[in-house]
Design a protein around this motif. Structure first.
Motif, PDB file in Angstrom:
ATOM      1  N   GLY A  10      24.036  22.675  48.566  1.00 31.14           N
ATOM      2  CA  GLY A  10      24.052  22.221  49.956  1.00 31.14           C
ATOM      3  C   GLY A  10      25.388  21.633  50.342  1.00 31.14           C
ATOM      4  N   SER A  11      25.459  21.164  51.594  1.00 28.76           N
ATOM      5  CA  SER A  11      26.730  20.716  52.152  1.00 28.76           C
ATOM      6  C   SER A  11      27.242  19.438  51.500  1.00 28.76           C
ATOM      7  N   LEU A  12      26.342  18.509  51.123  1.00 33.95           N
ATOM      8  CA  LEU A  12      26.796  17.273  50.499  1.00 33.95           C
ATOM      9  C   LEU A  12      27.435  17.549  49.147  1.00 33.95           C
ATOM     10  N   SER A  13      26.830  18.442  48.369  1.00 30.08           N
ATOM     11  CA  SER A  13      27.420  18.802  47.077  1.00 30.08           C
ATOM     12  C   SER A  13      28.728  19.552  47.266  1.00 30.08           C
ATOM     13  N   ALA A  14      28.813  20.366  48.321  1.00 35.79           N
ATOM     14  CA  ALA A  14      30.066  21.070  48.604  1.00 35.79           C
ATOM     15  C   ALA A  14      31.177  20.072  48.891  1.00 35.79           C
ATOM     16  N   SER A  15      30.869  19.040  49.663  1.00 36.55           N
ATOM     17  CA  SER A  15      31.873  18.010  49.949  1.00 36.55           C
ATOM     18  C   SER A  15      32.287  17.281  48.673  1.00 36.55           C
ATOM     19  N   ALA A  16      31.298  16.988  47.801  1.00 37.72           N
ATOM     20  CA  ALA A  16      31.612  16.315  46.539  1.00 37.72           C
ATOM     21  C   ALA A  16      32.483  17.199  45.661  1.00 37.72           C
ATOM     22  N   ALA A  17      32.209  18.510  45.665  1.00 33.43           N
ATOM     23  CA  ALA A  17      33.019  19.439  44.862  1.00 33.43           C
ATOM     24  C   ALA A  17      34.457  19.458  45.346  1.00 33.43           C
ATOM     25  N   ARG A  18      34.639  19.515  46.643  1.00 30.80           N
ATOM     26  CA  ARG A  18      36.006  19.553  47.185  1.00 30.80           C
ATOM     27  C   ARG A  18      36.715  18.212  46.979  1.00 30.80           C
ATOM     28  N   SER A  19      35.971  17.117  47.048  1.00 30.24           N
ATOM     29  CA  SER A  19      36.573  15.811  46.777  1.00 30.24           C
ATOM     30  C   SER A  19      37.037  15.705  45.331  1.00 30.24           C
ATOM     31  N   ALA A  20      36.326  16.405  44.432  1.00 32.44           N
ATOM     32  CA  ALA A  20      36.721  16.424  43.021  1.00 32.44           C
ATOM     33  C   ALA A  20      37.853  17.401  42.755  1.00 32.44           C
ATOM     34  N   GLY A  21      38.270  18.151  43.784  1.00 30.91           N
ATOM     35  CA  GLY A  21      39.409  19.040  43.645  1.00 30.91           C
ATOM     36  C   GLY A  21      39.089  20.497  43.418  1.00 30.91           C
ATOM     37  N   PHE A  22      37.787  20.851  43.408  1.00 33.09           N
ATOM     38  CA  PHE A  22      37.429  22.258  43.228  1.00 33.09           C
ATOM     39  C   PHE A  22      37.728  23.026  44.514  1.00 33.09           C
ATOM     40  N   ARG A  23      38.376  24.151  44.380  1.00 35.98           N
ATOM     41  CA  ARG A  23      38.734  24.951  45.540  1.00 35.98           C
ATOM     42  C   ARG A  23      37.791  26.116  45.751  1.00 35.98           C
ATOM     43  N   ARG A  24      37.327  26.695  44.666  1.00 37.85           N
ATOM     44  CA  ARG A  24      36.406  27.838  44.773  1.00 37.85           C
ATOM     45  C   ARG A  24      34.979  27.296  44.750  1.00 37.85           C
ATOM     46  N   VAL A  25      34.472  26.996  45.922  1.00 42.40           N
ATOM     47  CA  VAL A  25      33.148  26.389  46.068  1.00 42.40           C
ATOM     48  C   VAL A  25      32.292  27.295  46.940  1.00 42.40           C
ATOM     49  N   VAL A  26      31.136  27.670  46.435  1.00 43.05           N
ATOM     50  CA  VAL A  26      30.216  28.537  47.160  1.00 43.05           C
ATOM     51  C   VAL A  26      28.886  27.811  47.310  1.00 43.05           C
ATOM     52  N   VAL A  27      28.357  27.756  48.525  1.00 45.12           N
ATOM     53  CA  VAL A  27      27.053  27.145  48.776  1.00 45.12           C
ATOM     54  C   VAL A  27      25.984  28.230  48.720  1.00 45.12           C
ATOM     55  N   VAL A  28      25.030  28.041  47.814  1.00 47.40           N
ATOM     56  CA  VAL A  28      23.916  28.985  47.676  1.00 47.40           C
ATOM     57  C   VAL A  28      22.619  28.181  47.774  1.00 47.40           C
ATOM     58  N   PRO A  29      22.002  28.099  48.949  1.00 50.28           N
ATOM     59  CA  PRO A  29      20.735  27.361  49.060  1.00 50.28           C
ATOM     60  C   PRO A  29      19.668  27.991  48.178  1.00 50.28           C
ATOM     61  N   GLY A  75      16.255  24.655  56.075  1.00 50.94           N
ATOM     62  CA  GLY A  75      17.422  24.509  55.218  1.00 50.94           C
ATOM     63  C   GLY A  75      17.105  23.538  54.106  1.00 50.94           C
ATOM     64  N   VAL A  76      18.088  23.329  53.214  1.00 48.99           N
ATOM     65  CA  VAL A  76      17.874  22.445  52.079  1.00 48.99           C
ATOM     66  C   VAL A  76      18.637  21.147  52.287  1.00 48.99           C
ATOM     67  N   GLY A  77      18.243  20.133  51.521  1.00 47.12           N
ATOM     68  CA  GLY A  77      18.963  18.873  51.540  1.00 47.12           C
ATOM     69  C   GLY A  77      18.740  18.076  52.808  1.00 47.12           C
ATOM     70  N   ALA A  78      19.663  17.137  53.032  1.00 48.62           N
ATOM     71  CA  ALA A  78      19.539  16.219  54.158  1.00 48.62           C
ATOM     72  C   ALA A  78      19.555  16.943  55.499  1.00 48.62           C
ATOM     73  N   ALA A  79      20.384  17.981  55.610  1.00 40.93           N
ATOM     74  CA  ALA A  79      20.475  18.696  56.884  1.00 40.93           C
ATOM     75  C   ALA A  79      19.136  19.321  57.260  1.00 40.93           C
ATOM     76  N   GLY A  80      18.447  19.903  56.295  1.00 40.87           N
ATOM     77  CA  GLY A  80      17.146  20.492  56.576  1.00 40.87           C
ATOM     78  C   GLY A  80      16.117  19.452  56.973  1.00 40.87           C
ATOM     79  N   ILE A  81      16.139  18.303  56.278  1.00 43.39           N
ATOM     80  CA  ILE A  81      15.218  17.211  56.613  1.00 43.39           C
ATOM     81  C   ILE A  81      15.444  16.739  58.041  1.00 43.39           C
ATOM     82  N   LEU A  82      16.689  16.491  58.393  1.00 40.48           N
ATOM     83  CA  LEU A  82      17.000  15.983  59.732  1.00 40.48           C
ATOM     84  C   LEU A  82      16.596  16.975  60.808  1.00 40.48           C
ATOM     85  N   ALA A  83      16.853  18.257  60.564  1.00 44.32           N
ATOM     86  CA  ALA A  83      16.476  19.266  61.553  1.00 44.32           C
ATOM     87  C   ALA A  83      14.963  19.381  61.670  1.00 44.32           C
TER      88      ALA A  83
END
Length: 252
Positions: free
Chosen positions: A213-232, A112-120
């Motif tokens: 990735g998931s961290l950017s998805a969380s940041a997008a939703r925190s900024a108020g974006f509702r239509r958020v798609v994760v594409v690794p 996977g990408v990002g922190a989750a992939g590193i940890l796994a």
């Protein structure tokens, strides 16, 4: 199938996904990059002193291209010579490619990408890790690696500054975009700082967001974006085709 008319995709980091733009243009999609993040190298003398070298390092972790160019390259030139007996871990395909281009290896990535992939990918046998990062990346990944039993040395090798003025000047273009690709959580800071509450609300209601990735998805939703798609990110061609599908799905 590409959309009937050219769409504009905004990539909000100047050097991220460098090969996706040409791939999109071949599919009839217009691309504009807004480099809203400005990396600035820290003077190596500020962080090289006391930084471990092989054989006291098993893994070097670089989660961005800038970590390679501004951190790993100065570290690798220290005495006593070429780095040996170390594996180099990247958080995405672009960073992995850059590591190989500079002769580092073996280069590895997690599932996977990002922190989750590193940890796994690093779960299992405790290792001695040198983690080269930006100031905005924060200590979260290092803390999680330590919880897995690793010994982690962190070095902040560059500072990241946002460019909210660039966002402000291009607000009209942003509102006319059909898709916004935001390549890191830090880029959302520039969006929030560059736009007032009303303008940000209009943008997040009008334009869907693709993140990596998931961290950017969380940041997008925190900024108020509702239509958020994760594409690794995979290959540039596959990533571009997926964006075209997102454009087609969102077309009125």
């Amino acid at each position: 199938m590409p959309p009937r008319r050219a769409r504009v995709v905004f990539l909000t980091s100047g050097e991220a996904l460098p090969d996706v733009g040409p791939a999109l243009r071949r599919l009839g999609v217009g691309v504009l990059r807004l480099a809203v993040l400005r990396p600035t190298a820290r003077e190596p003398s500020r962080w090289l002193s006391g930084t471990p070298r092989p054989p006291r390092v098993d893994v070097v972790l670089a989660t961005s291209r800038h970590a390679v160019l501004l951190g790993l390259l100065p570290w690798s030139r220290l005495p006593p010579g070429p780095v040996r007996g170390v594996s180099f871990w990247a958080s995405g395909p672009g960073t992995a490619k850059l590591l190989r281009e500079h002769g580092f290896g073996p280069v590895r990535r997690g599932p996977g990408v990002g922190a989750a992939g590193i940890l796994a990918g690093l779960a299992g046998t405790p290792q001695r890790i040198l983690y080269l990062r930006s100031d905005l990346a924060g200590p979260g990944l290092a803390r999680q690696l330590r919880r897995q039993g690793h010994h982690v040395t962190e070095r902040v090798v560059y500072d990241t500054r946002t460019d909210p003025g660039l966002v402000r000047r291009n607000h009209g273009l942003l509102r006319r975009a059909d898709l916004l690709v935001v390549t890191s959580p830090s880029a959302f800071l520039a969006l929030r700082r560059g736009l007032g509450a009303t303008e940000l609300r209009g943008l997040r209601e009008a334009v869907p967001v693709v993140v990596l990735g998931s961290l950017s998805a969380s940041a997008a939703r925190s900024a108020g974006f509702r239509r958020v798609v994760v594409v690794p990110p995979t290959t540039p061609q596959r990533f571009a085709r997926r964006l075209v599908r997102e454009l087609a799905d969102g077309r009125p």
